[in-house]
Design an enzyme around this catalytic site. Structure first.
Site, PDB file in Angstrom:
ATOM      1  N   ASP A  64       0.809  -1.225   0.000  1.00 56.96           N
ATOM      2  CA  ASP A  64       0.000   0.000   0.000  1.00 56.96           C
ATOM      3  C   ASP A  64       0.833   1.263   0.000  1.00 56.96           C
ATOM      4  O   ASP A  64       0.348   2.307  -0.435  1.00 56.96           O
ATOM      5  CB  ASP A  64      -0.916   0.021   1.226  1.00 56.96           C
ATOM      6  CG  ASP A  64      -1.921  -1.114   1.211  1.00 56.96           C
ATOM      7  OD1 ASP A  64      -2.652  -1.258   2.198  1.00 56.96           O
ATOM      8  OD2 ASP A  64      -1.942  -1.864   0.215  1.00 56.96           O
ATOM      9  N   ASP A 105      -2.131   6.025  -2.419  1.00 55.40           N
ATOM     10  CA  ASP A 105      -1.503   4.799  -1.930  1.00 55.40           C
ATOM     11  C   ASP A 105      -0.876   4.094  -3.128  1.00 55.40           C
ATOM     12  O   ASP A 105      -1.436   4.091  -4.227  1.00 55.40           O
ATOM     13  CB  ASP A 105      -2.544   3.888  -1.268  1.00 55.40           C
ATOM     14  CG  ASP A 105      -2.820   4.281   0.185  1.00 55.40           C
ATOM     15  OD1 ASP A 105      -3.630   3.589   0.818  1.00 55.40           O
ATOM     16  OD2 ASP A 105      -2.225   5.267   0.666  1.00 55.40           O
ATOM     17  N   HIS A 151      -7.797   1.264  -3.314  1.00 55.22           N
ATOM     18  CA  HIS A 151      -6.873   0.396  -4.047  1.00 55.22           C
ATOM     19  C   HIS A 151      -7.506  -0.325  -5.251  1.00 55.22           C
ATOM     20  O   HIS A 151      -8.712  -0.556  -5.298  1.00 55.22           O
ATOM     21  CB  HIS A 151      -6.201  -0.604  -3.097  1.00 55.22           C
ATOM     22  CG  HIS A 151      -5.569   0.056  -1.912  1.00 55.22           C
ATOM     23  ND1 HIS A 151      -5.295  -0.585  -0.730  1.00 55.22           N
ATOM     24  CD2 HIS A 151      -5.161   1.344  -1.725  1.00 55.22           C
ATOM     25  CE1 HIS A 151      -4.756   0.263   0.125  1.00 55.22           C
ATOM     26  NE2 HIS A 151      -4.667   1.440  -0.453  1.00 55.22           N
ATOM     27  N   ASP A 170      -6.308  -3.335  -6.549  1.00 56.65           N
ATOM     28  CA  ASP A 170      -5.925  -4.751  -6.707  1.00 56.65           C
ATOM     29  C   ASP A 170      -6.947  -5.768  -6.212  1.00 56.65           C
ATOM     30  O   ASP A 170      -6.602  -6.923  -5.962  1.00 56.65           O
ATOM     31  CB  ASP A 170      -4.556  -5.004  -6.082  1.00 56.65           C
ATOM     32  CG  ASP A 170      -4.427  -4.453  -4.670  1.00 56.65           C
ATOM     33  OD1 ASP A 170      -3.350  -4.600  -4.084  1.00 56.65           O
ATOM     34  OD2 ASP A 170      -5.405  -3.872  -4.152  1.00 56.65           O
ATOM     35  N   CYS A 176      -1.690  -7.580  -1.586  1.00 55.47           N
ATOM     36  CA  CYS A 176      -1.539  -6.475  -0.617  1.00 55.47           C
ATOM     37  C   CYS A 176      -0.440  -6.748   0.399  1.00 55.47           C
ATOM     38  O   CYS A 176       0.285  -5.851   0.799  1.00 55.47           O
ATOM     39  CB  CYS A 176      -2.823  -6.291   0.176  1.00 55.47           C
ATOM     40  SG  CYS A 176      -4.330  -6.238  -0.755  1.00 55.47           S
TER      41      CYS A 176
END
Ligand SMILES: NC(=[NH2+])NCCC[C@H](N)C(=O)O
Length: 357
Positions: free
Chosen positions: A114, A185, A236, A238, A341
């Protein structure tokens, strides 16, 4: 002494892994939600009334201990696959801290993905919009300093001020991310060789995209940063897009419609992530949705580390010739991170390739 082979070399999400960092759940805690940046990062869909249920403080002991067991098992598997694997101990997140404009609690060291973006041999410390993440990176600094001495480049984004005016509010009284300064991030970015994809959302703003573009021109002028707008507005990228190998991408059908596939991927083979299996969670509120199952780690283009409780996902990957190594990450929803992550790839075999040419 700089080595001939760059100590840091990671241009993508899928070529054979050589070196990686795995996170640490020790000291993980929920910051006070009175901090708008914590609310924005952790539970951005919650209204003020819903947020009242969230108890600040350390995550349950069982969550931390079991997560650390799972992370160590992941590290052992990666070492067994010949990947140099580091487990830097978490910083002490029990200590609150302050800037001239705010006070914040500690947060977590579970998701190194992150806060650091690796582009080639350059380590970039990202300007997280979350106050509680301000010192999280300190446990990675010894490794980054070593990589620099071995020949890597190491930079940090302008330290963000994170003043109250960076945070705006929607009609339901929930926080939004403004444009007062560059913040994002690192997990808002996916790397595909010469092309990077930057998600504009509540965890990465337009100013952050501008800063990243200006900086990557120094890394390599041929790098291209593509914005992903109106794909997923929250934290995020992902668990929405997973690049499996050149020409094959997995997409989240709950967030991307078939006629809204990002242009760069329209000529690629698309694997739509199967509906996640429901899983029990140790807390009634989670940092990740069920789609965290998509958050897999590609060891190489033919091998993925995935959540062992998602048989349909394993079958879907195998249908594309990708073998899976099922693993457990029992509290990936509660702690907000899956296998992508909780790792930060430092070196892969791939280079600065054009996968869209
Ligand atoms: N790098 C990360 N921590 N990614 C986690 C993304 C979780 C995403 N907000 C979801 O709920 O699906």
């Amino acid at each position: 002494m700089t080595s001939a082979v760059p100590p840091v070399n990671s241009w993508d999400e899928f070529t054979p892994l050589k070196e990686i960092i795995v996170g640490d759940a020790t000291h993980a805690r929920i910051p006070r939600m009175s901090d708008p940046s914590a609310w924005l990062a952790c539970y951005p869909t919650m209204t003020p009334d819903e947020l009242r249920q969230v108890e600040a403080g350390e995550f349950p002991k069982r969550v931390v201990e079991e997560s650390n067991e799972d992370l160590e098992q992941l590290a052992e598997t990666l070492r067994g696959l010949g990947v140099t694997t580091h487990r830097p101990p978490a910083v002490d997140h029990s200590r609150s801290f302050a800037s001239p404009y705010w006070e914040a609690d500690g947060y977590i060291s579970y998701c190194p993905r992150d806060i650091t973006l690796v582009v080639g041999s350059t380590v970039i410390e990202a300007p997280s919009p979350m106050r509680s993440r301000y010192f999280e990176i300190f446990n990675l600094r010894p490794l980054f300093q070593r990589y620099m001495l071995e020949g890597a480049s190491w930079i940090a984004a302008p330290r963000p001020q994170l003043k109250d005016e960076l945070y705006e509010w929607d009609e339901e009284g929930r926080p939004l991310l403004g444009e007062a300064e560059p913040v994002f991030d690192a997990a808002n970015v996916l790397r595909v060789g010469r092309d990077l994809f930057y998600q504009v959302s509540r965890s990465g703003n337009e100013m952050g995209l501008k800063w990243l573009r200006s900086t990557l021109r120094m890394v390599d002028p041929t790098l291209r940063v593509h914005p992903l707008r109106d794909v997923y507005g929250y934290t995020h990228i992902d668990s929405t897009i997973a690049v499996l190998r050149p020409g094959l991408v997995m997409l989240n059908p709950a967030r991307i419609a078939e006629d809204e596939v990002p242009e760069a991927f329209r000529d690629w083979d698309i694997l739509w992530c199967p509906e996640p299996e429901p899983t029990e969670t140790a807390l009634p509120y989670t940092l990740s949705e069920t789609w965290i199952c998509m958050n897999l780690l590609m060891v190489n283009p033919e091998l993925a580390i995935v959540d062992g409780d998602q048989p349909a996902l394993a079958k879907a990957l195998e249908s594309k010739g990708i073998s899976v190594l099922p693993h457990r990450l029992r509290h990936q929803r509660v702690l907000g991170g899956g296998f992508h992550c909780v790792t930060l790839d430092i070196s892969r075999e791939g280079g600065l390739e054009d996968y869209f040419g």
